[in-house]
Design an enzyme around this catalytic site. Sequence first.
Site, PDB file in Angstrom:
ATOM      1  N   GLU A 829      64.689  85.026  22.626  1.00 15.26           N
ATOM      2  CA  GLU A 829      64.473  86.033  23.666  1.00 15.26           C
ATOM      3  C   GLU A 829      65.800  86.559  24.198  1.00 15.26           C
ATOM      4  O   GLU A 829      65.992  87.758  24.330  1.00 15.26           O
ATOM      5  CB  GLU A 829      63.649  85.450  24.815  1.00 15.26           C
ATOM      6  N   ARG A 907      59.112  79.497  37.742  1.00 14.62           N
ATOM      7  CA  ARG A 907      57.817  79.209  37.109  1.00 14.62           C
ATOM      8  C   ARG A 907      57.405  77.759  37.338  1.00 14.62           C
ATOM      9  O   ARG A 907      56.237  77.452  37.562  1.00 14.62           O
ATOM     10  CB  ARG A 907      57.899  79.487  35.608  1.00 14.62           C
ATOM     11  N   GLU A1295      51.165  80.572  25.426  1.00 17.36           N
ATOM     12  CA  GLU A1295      51.777  79.434  26.112  1.00 17.36           C
ATOM     13  C   GLU A1295      50.792  78.477  26.784  1.00 17.36           C
ATOM     14  O   GLU A1295      51.059  77.274  26.844  1.00 17.36           O
ATOM     15  CB  GLU A1295      52.780  79.951  27.154  1.00 17.36           C
TER      16      GLU A1295
END
Length: 1359
Positions: A829, A907, A1295
């Site tokens: 990423e 997160r 995920e």
Amino acid sequence: MGSLINKENDVKEPKDAILYINGVLKLLPNGLAHLTLLEYLRGLTGTKLGCGEGGCGACTVMVSYFDHNSKKCVHQAINACLAPLYSVEGMHVLTAEGLGNRKFGLHPVQESLASRHGSQCGFCTPGFVMSMYALLRSTKTPPTEEQIEESLAGNLCRCTGYRPILDAFRVFAKSNDLLYTNGSVPSQEPKDGEFICPSTGKPCSCGPTQETINQADGSCKGYKAVSYNEIDGSSYTNKEIIFPPQLILRKTSYLSLNGFGGIKWIRPLLLKHVLDLKSRYPDAKLVVGNTELGIETRLKKIHYPVFVAVTHVPELNILTVNDDGVEIGAGVRITELRKFLKKVIEERSVYETSACKAIIEQIKWFAGTQIRNVASVGGNICTASPISDLNPLWMASRAKFRIVDCKGNVRDTLAEKFFLGYRKVDLGSNEILLSVFVPWTRKFEFVKEFKQAHRRDDDIALVNAGMRVYLEKHKQKWIVSDACIVYGGVGPVSLLAVKTNGCLVGKEWNKELLQNSLETLQRDVLMSDDAPGGMVEFRKSLTLSFFFKFFLWVSHQMDLFNESVPVSHLSAIESFHRPSVMGSQDYDVPKQGTAVGSPEVHMSARLQVTGEAEYTDDTPMGPAGLHAALILSKKPHARLLSINDSGARSSPGFAGIFFAKDIPGYNSTGPVVEDEEVFASEIVTCVGQVIGVVVADTHENAKLAARKVNVEYEVLPAILSIEDAVKAKSFHPNSYRALSKGDVDLCFKSDKCHKIIEGEVHIGGQEHFYLEPQSTFVWTMDGGNEVHMISSTQAPQKHQKYVAQVLGLPMSKVVCKVKRLGGGFGGKETRSDFFAAVAAVPAYILNRPVKLVLDRDIDMMVSGQRHSFFGKYKVGFTNEGKVLALDLEIYNNGGNSLDLSLPILERALYHSDNVYEIPHVRVNGSVCFTNYPSNTAFRGFGVPQGMLVTENWIQRIAMEVKKSPEEIRELNFISEGSILRYGQRVEDCTLQRLWDQLKKSCNFLKVRSEVDKFNLCNRWKKRGIAMIPTKFGISFNRKFMNQAGALVQVYTDGTVLVTHGGVEMGQGLRTKVAQIAASEFEIPLSSVFISETSTDKVPNASPTAASASSDMYGAAVLDACKQLKARMEPIATLKKHTSFEKLVNACYLERVDLSAHGFYIVPDIGFNWTTGKGHPFRYFTYGAAFAEVEIDTLTGDFHTRAADVILDLGFSINPAIDVGQIEGAFVQGMGWVALEELKWGDDAHKWVPPGCLFTCGPGNYKIPSVNDVPFKFKVSLLKDAPNDKAVHSSKAVGEPPFFLASSVFFAIKDAIIAARVESGSHGWFPLDNPATPERIRMACADDFTAPFSKPDFRPKLSV
């Protein structure tokens, strides 16, 4: 024996070196001795470079040769990355392209794998195809399921979870010919001398027949395949590519060839030739499979000038049986040895072959099939590895090694006296190992093998052993007449336990002997606390466990079991037999339109199984192209004093070298904060930081030049753990985050809070191990006015931005294209963008194409991993287990730059409640700055780490209130309307429904009862179970990233080309998006095509991450399709068109614009960290999983007996792809919680240089293999649960399932609890992840761990 000194006329003039590839003759010129077969094959796209050390199987090919002794053709799978090119001279090499292709039809093996969803990213796929095909070609009857699974043990897959691969290949294990020939094709009885190929069921020239010999002077033609559509293969009726008849008649010749760097490759044909060569070249390396020398030359950079290939020397390949035992030539391959010993066992008395059986059993766990096919007995012995699986057995079995010198003099030496020191053996420079003699075992003589590794299959041993005892009866007592106990992995050589052997001889075989021997072993096996390899307490305990198992096994063989030990101890010696994997999938197919909801096959699957799918490194470069290699820091924190590059500049093939001063634009990059230099200018802050880049004409020359750069450092203090960072307050700037709800302190003080617990959780990191390494290919156009690149990245827009910034160009002049990725999982990423910037510098300055492909060890060392975490919790709860308050601190290891560490921490904070209602919460965290390469995104993006902390204290509460963890979980579930700590209201909550369905599906209460009963009856094997829920928020953390664009173009033949900003990396994004377009236009899926992702087609695209791509790009494509339909509507209403093609033509004639740009913004999201409130997620994906495991408490070995996974995915766009994502995520998650351990040079691992990564390849880092899949693997999708917040009522899948693998972790802990109870330990104990054999075994505290550790011992972990 006499003199065997060679005369000149003994060696005939060598013939031209030849090789057949896919039926085509190739002449091998002199000068290529430095090349591997893989390097030679890289003009083809099917054979991939995954690791370069024979550990992943991506490079698997089949080699065939004619054995003149057996008069048969031999077919074997091998690793092309380790095979020297000249080692396959005179053979036929078959790659995936040689089986079938898209134009002329697929082979049944390829078609079955494609149609059964066995290929996702596709990078590993050709390797699996070739392993399976080689198995079929090498067996006269269809193989068993066990043989199929064993043949795949040397192939790794990071995407699928293996279950669909096994299902696809299981069809070839049928016991009749219906698989290959059905009623439409008459059954063919083999004619005299005709061989029927198992992979087609048709006559095949796998052996010499009169017909093939007669044809030997003709040309070898391939097949013209018929398209294959059915699993039974009935329409694939042509022969395989036959073994070239010319090779049957061709006589093997002496070879003497050269290579780069003065390398000589010599292939003698007789022992006397070998001895002469050894006399002339005393330091020459004798080679058979090159499995060890290949590692030394490629990874350890050791240079050997002369290689003598002894593969064709008959005296070194003998396998003979006589009255005294068996003699095994030093050149015999491990696979052939196994076959030979199996035959010996069938023919000899049972008592004579105890040693043979032990060797066979040990070989089963010896590397993968590809390695066993080429590795030799002598090579394994003479390598003298301290962890050799076979050397302890040779020593224990009284084996003798026969040695011959250059004059032909022969001597014998006992195996136990052969190994002199670390990698040193009793061989003079003028001697070679000739053969091994293994004597028959006598009556009441027993030999047994032992091995414990990180992973059961294809793994090097942590500790292994060979043990032998010879019992004789005296006065009704069994007395030890002779004994030999040998261990590997506990010293520099295989260790002969001299004191223990002496203790055994002359003693009665009873409990007293056992106890005395165990005490003596502790004095025999001495290891320092900083011994290489670490795990000292564990390895010592294994020496006792193995001997205890041996004692029980011998007692059982002698029927002394009831006299010596309880029957419940039998579990310690029950041999492990793995049943075949049984998978089941349960889902609805609520089809919408022509394609949405249908379980369609991945659109690239057929290209992937044939090897035709192209990845970045497959892109041809042309003669001007250059290869890049990185110049890396060797210190974790240091000042750069000087750089001497003179050696690099004079290196062969050198084209340029570049440092910070050479960068045309800016030397800083970063996705959130630009805090990372492209090339280090003054200070390096980690081992592996890029200092510069070298380019040269070949990959190997570039690496050679990079190694010649000399850097001088001034070493500075380094921070090498989260603990050190917290003590030093070493945090990335502005990385503190906090969330709160209620009043935590007041709740802790209140009467409602009956109990309070405090604890710490250490969470290990994880390597992405995408099969395709980081790769980028950059070139300029118009003299450097434009820069183009093809990269393996999840974020083409970031590539475009970074390269433009570093080169000082506008983004409009930089184009990044991505065809497909060989896996990403978050690791491509942001980190991939950095490497593109590095490669762009020489490409731009030199105006020449540059390709940068990282070797696996470099990739793992420099590209970052999943963050390790440290959590400190304080939890208040009632006597019933109702959670009232949580106070939590979380730290993650960011490394030397911020990268995405802050949003990952955020997160983790969001999800640190998992699915539980907690009235009072205070959670905060910071990102630690450490002197390691920057850690980065990985599937789950911090969520699994946050949830794992939660589930740890949930289980602890269960122990405190004496309830099951499942009861505590259910008692604290959130429900519809719950308000989460950050203010978001829970809507459409299907958690309880999923949970109830899972309990019913896995029959939880019944299994709990069965497990408890099993544990009562088995002392040394324990089972455990667990159920785990999950809730995963869907959206990007940053609001601006929640946007997507797409371009849809309709052509006059009725076909549709879709381009969008998302990247295909195996997750099926393109397939789902194409299904959406096909359904919207009401056309077949085959009419929709998606070619590539390109920044000049769809600009400013967010990375393909956060599991949100199907939602966003699916909606953007849907928007474009609706625009086009609206434009076409007026034409459509004028006349009823009989087909979409005719409608499109009518629109074209009316000048209707048939190209549309679609756009989508995720609505109703946003969060303010200042207030700590908002709506960060569009919706949640819920799931739950059950797991049952069985552990061996004496070794820490475990296997997963069952896994039952259920997710709410709304109305799935493609349930087959979604099931594949669930299975792949679950098995990858199993690796994180139970197998994959990163070991860095820190205070916990002082035997590793500071800041260096020890586990930097498949040799030391073990991801799950095909044999780690749960025996029973069930996946279900919740039915009738539409999601109105995403396209076509679907939900994100990539995920969310990952964390459900923690059910395996907590099932392991449940089993450990049962083991500890038997040893008298009843309290809470910590278990860090990964729950490796070391952690499992040491947590099962008993008499065998007591001498080395206390019950609360916590093995070291790099955090």
